[in-house]
Design an enzyme around this catalytic site. Structure first.
Site, PDB file in Angstrom:
ATOM      1  N   ARG A 253      -6.350   1.966  17.703  1.00  0.00           N
ATOM      2  CA  ARG A 253      -6.114   0.522  17.550  1.00  0.00           C
ATOM      3  C   ARG A 253      -5.719  -0.164  18.859  1.00  0.00           C
ATOM      4  O   ARG A 253      -5.864  -1.381  18.961  1.00  0.00           O
ATOM      5  CB  ARG A 253      -5.046   0.264  16.480  1.00  0.00           C
ATOM      6  CG  ARG A 253      -5.584   0.463  15.089  1.00  0.00           C
ATOM      7  CD  ARG A 253      -4.588   0.056  14.017  1.00  0.00           C
ATOM      8  NE  ARG A 253      -5.227   0.137  12.709  1.00  0.00           N
ATOM      9  CZ  ARG A 253      -4.578   0.306  11.564  1.00  0.00           C
ATOM     10  NH1 ARG A 253      -3.266   0.401  11.558  1.00  0.00           N
ATOM     11  NH2 ARG A 253      -5.247   0.361  10.426  1.00  0.00           N
TER      12      ARG A 253
ATOM     13  N   LYS B  87       0.837  -1.211   0.000  1.00  0.00           N
ATOM     14  CA  LYS B  87       0.000   0.000   0.000  1.00  0.00           C
ATOM     15  C   LYS B  87       0.872   1.261   0.000  1.00  0.00           C
ATOM     16  O   LYS B  87       0.612   2.197  -0.759  1.00  0.00           O
ATOM     17  CB  LYS B  87      -0.930  -0.033   1.224  1.00  0.00           C
ATOM     18  CG  LYS B  87      -1.895   1.128   1.304  1.00  0.00           C
ATOM     19  CD  LYS B  87      -3.148   0.764   2.050  1.00  0.00           C
ATOM     20  CE  LYS B  87      -2.956   0.646   3.553  1.00  0.00           C
ATOM     21  NZ  LYS B  87      -2.843   1.964   4.230  1.00  0.00           N
ATOM     22  N   SER B  88       1.903   1.287   0.819  1.00  0.00           N
ATOM     23  CA  SER B  88       2.768   2.474   0.895  1.00  0.00           C
ATOM     24  C   SER B  88       3.398   2.773  -0.456  1.00  0.00           C
ATOM     25  O   SER B  88       3.436   3.921  -0.917  1.00  0.00           O
ATOM     26  CB  SER B  88       3.887   2.244   1.916  1.00  0.00           C
ATOM     27  OG  SER B  88       3.352   2.117   3.208  1.00  0.00           O
TER      28      SER B  88
ATOM     29  N   ARG C 292      -8.814  12.309  12.063  1.00  0.00           N
ATOM     30  CA  ARG C 292      -7.380  12.075  12.322  1.00  0.00           C
ATOM     31  C   ARG C 292      -6.577  13.373  12.268  1.00  0.00           C
ATOM     32  O   ARG C 292      -6.928  14.293  11.526  1.00  0.00           O
ATOM     33  CB  ARG C 292      -6.838  11.041  11.314  1.00  0.00           C
ATOM     34  CG  ARG C 292      -7.463   9.678  11.543  1.00  0.00           C
ATOM     35  CD  ARG C 292      -6.982   8.656  10.554  1.00  0.00           C
ATOM     36  NE  ARG C 292      -5.590   8.309  10.756  1.00  0.00           N
ATOM     37  CZ  ARG C 292      -4.916   7.485   9.959  1.00  0.00           C
ATOM     38  NH1 ARG C 292      -5.518   6.947   8.913  1.00  0.00           N
ATOM     39  NH2 ARG C 292      -3.652   7.202  10.213  1.00  0.00           N
TER      40      ARG C 292
ATOM     41  N   ASP D 211       1.765  -1.022  11.978  1.00  0.00           N
ATOM     42  CA  ASP D 211       0.439  -1.474  11.540  1.00  0.00           C
ATOM     43  C   ASP D 211       0.163  -2.930  11.927  1.00  0.00           C
ATOM     44  O   ASP D 211      -0.939  -3.432  11.706  1.00  0.00           O
ATOM     45  CB  ASP D 211       0.303  -1.328  10.014  1.00  0.00           C
ATOM     46  CG  ASP D 211       0.268   0.141   9.586  1.00  0.00           C
ATOM     47  OD1 ASP D 211      -0.087   0.998  10.411  1.00  0.00           O
ATOM     48  OD2 ASP D 211       0.608   0.412   8.417  1.00  0.00           O
TER      49      ASP D 211
HETATM   50  C1  S3P Z   1       2.679   4.737   6.140  1.00  0.00           C
HETATM   51  C2  S3P Z   1       3.223   5.095   7.330  1.00  0.00           C
HETATM   52  C3  S3P Z   1       2.655   4.698   8.625  1.00  0.00           C
HETATM   53  C4  S3P Z   1       1.663   3.551   8.496  1.00  0.00           C
HETATM   54  C5  S3P Z   1       0.726   3.742   7.344  1.00  0.00           C
HETATM   55  C6  S3P Z   1       1.506   3.851   6.041  1.00  0.00           C
HETATM   56  C7  S3P Z   1       3.310   5.239   4.903  1.00  0.00           C
HETATM   57  O1  S3P Z   1       1.995   5.817   9.181  1.00  0.00           O
HETATM   58  O2  S3P Z   1       0.922   3.399   9.683  1.00  0.00           O
HETATM   59  O3  S3P Z   1      -0.171   2.658   7.229  1.00  0.00           O
HETATM   60  O4  S3P Z   1       3.023   4.697   3.817  1.00  0.00           O
HETATM   61  O5  S3P Z   1       4.121   6.169   4.990  1.00  0.00           O
HETATM   62  P1  S3P Z   1       2.816   6.932  10.002  1.00  0.00           P
HETATM   63  O6  S3P Z   1       3.851   7.448   9.120  1.00  0.00           O
HETATM   64  O7  S3P Z   1       1.844   8.023  10.353  1.00  0.00           O
HETATM   65  O8  S3P Z   1       3.323   6.220  11.213  1.00  0.00           O
END
Ligand code: S3P
Length: 442
Positions: free
Chosen positions: A350, A24-25, A123, A319
């Site tokens: 969570r 996803k990232s 958020r 996560d």
């Molecule tokens: C992500 C960073 C994380 C993660 C999110 C995806 C990203 O969040 O929890 O699901 O793709 O950079 P944070 O950077 O706010 O910790």
């Protein structure tokens, strides 16, 4: 979107080989960098979850041409910058999407208004808006920078910014804004977070300088970087692979292989922790794809023992604590998780929902402001009861974690809002049932 709940029930062993959905990232970043770049970006293995599709629509709204060419195959024609969108940008459920896009948009002299679903509107966005405002962007929004909000960018100053919390989203927003800031930007990370933006900026032709000074990472993007379209191969998402792998660890007789999982060390904290708990996890066929280590992971049913998870590991598995908590419920003795306050500002709180869901299934959980302890039942020879009706508040990872618990508990487990699973893992139910798990409409 399914409106009925889902129910998972204990049954036979889970067996088989599957592929994890695209990360996803990396999927969000490939769309955003493709739109910011000049020329064509081709993407393979894109996660076609609701979150990433919202980012794809947003990139179109900012002027890029975005087309699907096949399953997971996309083409983005970037114009080398964003133009002003004619309507509100709806990022759905995606914190990564909205925070990275706001960073990218801040570099341009235009107004853009952002919103999202009820979870995203609750958020905190101040964590991104503060550094962007220091660079010269202005914004108007609800209390504490909640969505909907309007951002006006352009003529940004450079910034040296120390992250006040371990957040790759904040780091990435500053770096993306820095593409158009006078003097460039430097982000200082006291705790290393996922480095996909740095890696991908380089793949698009930018110079990114990373220095480790006594365990503190300094990430510098010099002024005047130009991005050029490229090809992105999206690896499998370790955060999604976690669900079938933990299922195999806790359902007796199971053996499951997930192929093509990204093994970036800033993402694999869960697998390290599971191995410390005694999990039979083997990693094979390790190779490099689009600059990321990738491998196949096999999990076999294991007798797990409780552990203390080092707090400094949190960014590499932030996560994954809900599914770790499920594994911990089946372990011998307590598993102590601390330094995880960031979990409270994810798609839901969570810590609270994991604790409530497990408690509804007969597991002893102690909640702390920035941590939780799950008392495994194996030592006392009590199997996990299950039987809970779990409230997910529309959080995909809370939903999937408790469905996995139900596959190994004594009684079925029900979750209320399965539609949100599609934000990160659209094929979750069919993948799990294909392995032999029982997940049906409640
Ligand atoms: C992500 C960073 C994380 C993660 C999110 C995806 C990203 O969040 O929890 O699901 O793709 O950079 P944070 O950077 O706010 O910790």
């Amino acid at each position: 979107m399914t409106t009925a709940g889902l129910k998972s029930a204990p049954g036979g062993a889970l067996r088989g080989t599957v592929r994890a959905p695209g990360d996803k990232s990396i999927s969000h970043r490939s769309m955003i960098l493709g739109a910011l770049a000049s020329g064509t970006t081709t993407i393979e293995g894109l996660l076609e979850g609701d979150d990433v599709l919202a980012t794809a629509r947003a990139m179109q709204a900012f002027g890029a041409r975005v087309e699907q060419e096949g399953v997971g195959r996309w083409r983005v024609e970037g114009k080398g910058g964003f133009s002003e969108p004619s309507d509100v940008i709806d990022c759905g459920n995606a914190g990564t999407g909205v925070r990275l896009i706001m960073g990218a948009a801040a570099g341009f002299a235009m107004c853009a208004t952002f919103t999202g679903d009820s979870s995203l509107r609750g958020r905190p966005m101040g964590r991104v808006l503060d550094p962007l405002a220091r660079m010269g962007a202005t914004w108007y929004g609800r209390d504490k920078g909640r969505l909907p909000l309007t951002l006006k960018g352009g003529s940004l100053r450079g910034l040296v910014y120390t992250l006040p919390m371990a957040s790759a989203q904040v780091k990435s927003a500053v770096l993306l804004a820095g593409l158009h800031a006078e003097g460039g930007v430097e982000v200082i990370e006291p705790e290393a977070t996922r480095d996909h933006t740095e890696r991908m900026l380089r793949a698009f032709g930018a110079e990114v300088l990373v220095e480790d000074r006594g365990g503190v990472r300094h990430v510098r993007l010099p002024e005047g970087q130009k991005l050029k379209g490229t090809h992105v191969q999206v690896p499998g998402d370790p955060s999604s692979a976690a669900f079938p792998l933990v299922a195999a660890l806790i359902v007796p007789g199971s053996e499951v292989t997930v192929e093509g999982v990204m093994l970036n060390v800033l993402r694999t904290g869960l697998f390290t922790t599971l191995q410390e708990m005694g999990a039979d996890l083997t990693i094979s066929n390790v190779r490099v794809e689009s600059g990321e280590d990738v491998g196949d992971i096999t999990a076999r049913h294991s007798q797990l023992k409780g552990v203390v998870v080092p707090p400094e590991r949190a960014p590499a598995m932030i996560d994954e604590y809900p599914i770790l908590a499920v594994a911990a419920a089946f372990a011998d003795g307590p598993t102590i998780m601390r330094g995880i306050g960031e979990m409270r500002v994810k798609e839901s709180d969570r810590i609270a929902l994991t604790a409530a869901g497990l408690q509804a299934c007969g597991v002893t959980v102690e909640e702390e402001p920035e941590g939780m302890t799950v008392v495994g039942t194996k030592g006392g020879n009590h199997p996990v009861r299950g039987g809970g009706k779990v409230i997910t508040h529309g959080d995909h990872r809370i939903a999937m974690s408790h469905l996995i618990l139900g596959l190994a508990a004594q009684e079925p487990v029900e979750i209320d809002e399965p539609g949100m699973i599609a934000t990160s893992f659209p094929g979750f139910v069919s993948l799990m049932t294909g392995l032999g798990g029982s997940i049906v409409e409640a």
